[in-house]
Motif scaffolding. Sequence first.
Motif, mmCIF file in Angstrom:
data_model
loop_
_atom_site.group_PDB
_atom_site.id
_atom_site.type_symbol
_atom_site.label_atom_id
_atom_site.label_comp_id
_atom_site.label_asym_id
_atom_site.label_seq_id
_atom_site.Cartn_x
_atom_site.Cartn_y
_atom_site.Cartn_z
ATOM 1 N N PRO A 135 39.999 42.612 -17.069
ATOM 2 C CA PRO A 135 38.590 42.219 -16.976
ATOM 3 C C PRO A 135 38.394 41.251 -15.818
ATOM 4 C CG PRO A 135 39.661 41.121 -18.829
ATOM 5 C CD PRO A 135 40.654 42.085 -18.266
ATOM 6 N N GLY A 136 37.187 41.256 -15.280
ATOM 7 C CA GLY A 136 36.848 40.297 -14.253
ATOM 8 C C GLY A 136 36.294 39.025 -14.876
ATOM 9 N N ILE A 137 35.867 38.111 -14.016
ATOM 10 C CA ILE A 137 35.343 36.826 -14.478
ATOM 11 C C ILE A 137 34.052 36.508 -13.731
ATOM 12 C CG2 ILE A 137 35.763 34.333 -14.649
ATOM 13 C CD1 ILE A 137 37.635 35.879 -16.408
ATOM 14 N N TRP A 138 33.025 36.134 -14.475
ATOM 15 C CA TRP A 138 31.799 35.577 -13.903
ATOM 16 C C TRP A 138 31.711 34.136 -14.399
ATOM 17 C CZ3 TRP A 138 27.753 37.043 -10.670
ATOM 18 C CH2 TRP A 138 26.634 36.214 -10.683
ATOM 19 N N TRP A 139 31.762 33.186 -13.463
ATOM 20 C CA TRP A 139 31.790 31.780 -13.837
ATOM 21 C C TRP A 139 30.685 31.048 -13.082
ATOM 22 C CZ3 TRP A 139 37.115 28.842 -14.205
ATOM 23 C CH2 TRP A 139 36.959 27.721 -15.030
ATOM 24 N N MET A 181 35.537 36.691 -10.051
ATOM 25 C CA MET A 181 36.899 37.197 -9.864
ATOM 26 C C MET A 181 36.930 38.672 -10.255
ATOM 27 S SD MET A 181 38.966 34.021 -11.614
ATOM 28 C CE MET A 181 37.966 32.575 -12.004
ATOM 29 N N MET A 182 37.449 39.500 -9.353
ATOM 30 C CA MET A 182 37.492 40.945 -9.586
ATOM 31 C C MET A 182 38.897 41.471 -9.319
ATOM 32 S SD MET A 182 33.875 42.023 -7.780
ATOM 33 C CE MET A 182 34.187 40.961 -6.355
ATOM 34 N N ARG A 204 39.052 50.896 -6.715
ATOM 35 C CA ARG A 204 38.126 51.635 -7.587
ATOM 36 C C ARG A 204 37.685 50.771 -8.770
ATOM 37 N NH1 ARG A 204 40.158 54.679 -12.025
ATOM 38 N NH2 ARG A 204 42.334 54.195 -12.512
ATOM 39 N N GLU A 205 38.567 49.882 -9.239
ATOM 40 C CA GLU A 205 38.184 48.983 -10.321
ATOM 41 C C GLU A 205 37.188 47.941 -9.820
ATOM 42 O OE1 GLU A 205 41.451 47.372 -12.516
ATOM 43 O OE2 GLU A 205 42.680 49.165 -12.263
ATOM 44 N N MET A 206 37.481 47.390 -8.660
ATOM 45 C CA MET A 206 36.594 46.383 -8.084
ATOM 46 C C MET A 206 35.205 46.957 -7.828
ATOM 47 S SD MET A 206 35.132 45.300 -5.000
ATOM 48 C CE MET A 206 36.058 46.226 -3.771
ATOM 49 N N LYS A 207 35.142 48.156 -7.276
ATOM 50 C CA LYS A 207 33.850 48.757 -6.924
ATOM 51 C C LYS A 207 33.001 49.026 -8.163
ATOM 52 C CE LYS A 207 35.497 50.851 -2.622
ATOM 53 N NZ LYS A 207 35.832 52.109 -1.916
ATOM 54 N N ARG A 208 33.613 49.571 -9.213
ATOM 55 C CA ARG A 208 32.838 49.825 -10.446
ATOM 56 C C ARG A 208 32.318 48.528 -11.035
ATOM 57 N NH1 ARG A 208 33.714 54.492 -13.672
ATOM 58 N NH2 ARG A 208 32.558 53.405 -15.316
#
Length: 409
Positions: free
Chosen positions: A135-139, A152-153, A158-162
């Motif tokens: 999972p990414g992070i939105w802080w 944080m991605m 392909r994961e980052m773009k989605r």
Amino acid sequence: MRIECIAIGTELLTTRRIDTNSVWLGERLAGLGLAFHRKTAVGDNREDLAGLFREALSRSDLILTTGGLGPTFDDFTKELFAEILGVELVEDAASREDLLAFYAARNRVPPQVNFKQTLIPVGAEPLKNPVGTAPGIWWQDPPDHPGVRVVMMPGVPREMKRMWEEQVEPRLRPLAGRAVHTLRMVVSGVPESALDEQTRAARERHAHLDWTILANLTQVELLARGAHPADLEAARRDFEAVLGDDLACVGEGNLEDAVLDQLREQGETLAVAESMTGGLLASRLTAIAGASQSFRGGVTAYTIPAKVAFLGLDADWLASVGTVSEACATAMAEAVRARLGATWALGICGNAGPGAEGGAPVGTVFIALAGPDGTAVRSPKLAGDRAEMQLRCVAQALDRLRRAVAVSR
């Protein structure tokens, strides 16, 4: 807004991998009227990363990171941010369920180390990863840094773009400025320096736009950026007149897209027979969705036995004319065109090195184009290493076909 991108991974500092994520993110930010003020690539070194994170928190409003969210020993992006900001990592229940579901869908059990990915800094939000396990992070407003956003991605493109498209960009749209629009024109068969000279007057007429010329081994791109679509449309019309047949396509796509579009529009088909390029031409064509509407197929006839078996050529005749010759390229093109019933066919033979082949110097190539009005052969002299010569040969073959199809309309 001051926006910073940090691409994380020791592999980005070597020749093993290129940071394409920040380039893609820069394009998406431009569509929001935003832009980076700094980009950095950094290795998997805790001290270097910690120092960079502290600097970024002190100077930027939006920090975007890619990489370092995996389960292994060298993934510690969120751990370092949490340490610097003085907060703990706690397991997120939804992220744990997503991880278990990801592995269950594949009839597998997640290794224990993967559960590290479900830990989220206190005060941050997890961002779902629909195509991966990290999972990414939105802080937003991390401790002692009001007004700062840290995103944080994953480093996997392909994961980052989605994640960006579905979860990050929607959150940034309220912050958008005036969108920057881009006009992209792909030119083939013209060197970068000649194109610069050819288009100078037109660029001066549209000097209010931001211009860039980008060249690679297969084509040259002219990029114009501006705030008003009408200005870009005016430039497009002007440049179409200036460039004429040298303009392969406008917008997304490349030389091979332009060729397939031409063939499809005219209801025509293509077959290829390759020797020196080893199937690279067919590979570039079939990488495009829908290529089968126009591309009948190809033969990689790399040796005399292959040319005999697949194309029906005579071994003694090939030995007499040479496998790197105008006659060989012509026979290859005409044979594959007849066998696959195509409107057009390309036959390629040559010597990409490292040594002489059949008496032909390195860089010798023959490109035959067979079509409704007969067969024509070109023999450009190619430079570069083996891979570069193969790419240049494919580009010249596609450009030759593109121009011939345009004339036949």
